[in-house]
Design a protein around this motif. Structure first.
Motif, PDB file in Angstrom:
ATOM      1  N   UNK A 139       0.872  -1.175   0.000  1.00  0.00           N
ATOM      2  CA  UNK A 139       0.000   0.000   0.000  1.00  0.00           C
ATOM      3  C   UNK A 139       0.910   1.227   0.000  1.00  0.00           C
ATOM      4  N   UNK A 140       0.682   2.106  -0.966  1.00  0.00           N
ATOM      5  CA  UNK A 140       1.568   3.257  -1.155  1.00  0.00           C
ATOM      6  C   UNK A 140       0.918   4.508  -0.562  1.00  0.00           C
ATOM      7  N   UNK A 141       1.566   5.074   0.440  1.00  0.00           N
ATOM      8  CA  UNK A 141       0.990   6.233   1.130  1.00  0.00           C
ATOM      9  C   UNK A 141       0.716   7.387   0.164  1.00  0.00           C
ATOM     10  N   UNK A 142       1.612   7.588  -0.803  1.00  0.00           N
ATOM     11  CA  UNK A 142       1.451   8.714  -1.732  1.00  0.00           C
ATOM     12  C   UNK A 142       0.279   8.526  -2.690  1.00  0.00           C
ATOM     13  N   UNK A 143      -0.299   7.307  -2.701  1.00  0.00           N
ATOM     14  CA  UNK A 143      -1.339   7.023  -3.688  1.00  0.00           C
ATOM     15  C   UNK A 143      -2.741   6.996  -3.096  1.00  0.00           C
ATOM     16  N   UNK A 144      -2.844   7.076  -1.782  1.00  0.00           N
ATOM     17  CA  UNK A 144      -4.153   6.889  -1.139  1.00  0.00           C
ATOM     18  C   UNK A 144      -4.375   7.899  -0.019  1.00  0.00           C
ATOM     19  N   UNK A 145      -5.630   8.243   0.200  1.00  0.00           N
ATOM     20  CA  UNK A 145      -5.971   9.040   1.378  1.00  0.00           C
ATOM     21  C   UNK A 145      -5.665   8.185   2.606  1.00  0.00           C
ATOM     22  N   UNK A 146      -5.135   8.787   3.674  1.00  0.00           N
ATOM     23  CA  UNK A 146      -4.771   7.986   4.855  1.00  0.00           C
ATOM     24  C   UNK A 146      -5.908   7.090   5.379  1.00  0.00           C
ATOM     25  N   UNK A 147      -7.128   7.633   5.448  1.00  0.00           N
ATOM     26  CA  UNK A 147      -8.231   6.836   6.000  1.00  0.00           C
ATOM     27  C   UNK A 147      -8.533   5.639   5.093  1.00  0.00           C
ATOM     28  N   UNK A 148      -8.428   5.867   3.808  1.00  0.00           N
ATOM     29  CA  UNK A 148      -8.679   4.815   2.811  1.00  0.00           C
ATOM     30  C   UNK A 148      -7.585   3.743   2.902  1.00  0.00           C
ATOM     31  N   UNK A 149      -6.350   4.207   3.065  1.00  0.00           N
ATOM     32  CA  UNK A 149      -5.238   3.262   3.173  1.00  0.00           C
ATOM     33  C   UNK A 149      -5.440   2.348   4.386  1.00  0.00           C
ATOM     34  N   UNK A 150      -5.876   2.933   5.484  1.00  0.00           N
ATOM     35  CA  UNK A 150      -6.071   2.137   6.704  1.00  0.00           C
ATOM     36  C   UNK A 150      -7.190   1.114   6.523  1.00  0.00           C
ATOM     37  N   UNK A 151      -8.240   1.521   5.813  1.00  0.00           N
ATOM     38  CA  UNK A 151      -9.339   0.590   5.517  1.00  0.00           C
ATOM     39  C   UNK A 151      -8.842  -0.604   4.702  1.00  0.00           C
ATOM     40  N   UNK A 152      -8.049  -0.299   3.677  1.00  0.00           N
ATOM     41  CA  UNK A 152      -7.537  -1.368   2.809  1.00  0.00           C
ATOM     42  C   UNK A 152      -6.583  -2.281   3.588  1.00  0.00           C
TER      43      UNK A 152
END
Ligand SMILES: O=P(O)(O)OC[C@@H](O)[C@@H](O)c1c[nH]c2ccccc12
Length: 272
Positions: A139-152
């Motif tokens: 999961x790439x931090x620069x590619x996703x909103x933080x909340x979305x990244x955490x969900x994934x």
């Protein structure tokens, strides 16, 4: 638009198409749902291994063709015989020349953790990763909103997949770190301009809380750098091009690892 934004925009479209073609119901028939994941983190920390995650990458936006006709079977087996801890297989087609079949091939011939290297933006891709036998996703931090990244990340964990969180700086790290991540990777390559600088790893190392396994990604081209990164607290090293540029990537990996071990031996000898 920078290249990362372009890749991500295309990825959303690709995922929408794949969902239609191969609905989740079909993916769920894969036998890999019945098999437990092999822990990337555990293999990285094994003292009998090097910590190298050896990557299979046919081409890249920064370098163009690297090794378009590589044999995934021979390379993946050779990487593991050379002493790698795990494999990373690019499955993105348009920009990296990969495909799901490459990961399936690597899975067929190796018992080791396999990272599915792709631009994950949707739950569908996580189900897909599990269905092709992956053990971990990126999961790439620069590619996703933080909340979305955490969900994934939480969704991936629910399938037993481990999550490698990729960051470039301490701000990204602070915004995206969660208990569903076990491995944190610092990408030495700036995905916006492709410049690699291993200093990115040194700068962030001390900001990564204890308890997370740390890896340094990209631009590692000699064993000495790897020794230095290990001294700075890194347990893992994601290496692609340095091996893949060679017509026999597995031989390049074996030579690299031999030199790395010689350097380590010299260090221990000088300490006693
Ligand atoms: O080939 P290199 O410089 O050794 O880098 C490997 C790996 O770190 C790189 O392929 C990578 C790191 N993060 C990514 C995200 C997407 C695609 C590729 C990457």
């Amino acid at each position: 638009m920078n290249i990362l934004d372009e890749i991500i925009a295309n990825k959303y479209k690709e995922v929408a198409e794949r969902k239609e073609l191969y609905p989740v119901k079909l993916l769920e028939k894969s036998l890999y749902f019945e098999t437990p994941c092999i822990s990337l983190e555990r293999y990285l920390l094994r003292p009998d291994k090097t910590g190298i995650i050896a990557e299979i990458k046919r081409k890249s936006p920064s370098k163009g063709d690297i090794n378009p006709y590589v044999s995934v079977e021979r390379t993946s087996i050779g990487y593991m015989q050379a002493g790698a801890s795990a494999l990373s297989v690019l499955t993105d087609g348009p920009y990296f020349g990969g495909k799901n079949e490459d990961l399936l091939t690597a899975r067929k011939y190796n018992y080791c953790p396999i990272l599915r290297k792709d631009f994950t933006v949707d739950e569908y891709q996580i189900v897909e990763a599990k269905s092709i036998g992956a053990d971990a996703i990126l999961l790439i931090a620069a590619a996703l909103e933080p909340a979305r990244l955490k969900e994934l990340a939480a969704f991936a964990r629910s399938f037993g997949l481990e999550v490698l969180l990729e960051v470039r700086d301490k701000e990204e790290l602070a915004a995206t770190l969660s208990e569903d991540v076990n491995v944190v990777g610092v990408n030495n390559r700036n995905l916006k301009d492709f410049i690699t600088d291993v200093n990115a790893s040194y700068e962030i190392a001390r900001h990564i809380p204890a308890g997370f396994t740390k890896i340094s990604e990209s631009g590692i081209s000699n064993p000495k750098t790897m020794v230095e990164l290990r001294e700075a607290g890194f347990n893992g090293f994601l290496i692609g091009e340095t091996f893949m540029h060679n017509s026999r990537p597995e031989q390049a990996a074996a030579n690299f690892i031999r030199e790395y071990k010689q350097l380590l031996d010299k260090k221990t000898a000088s300490l006693v």
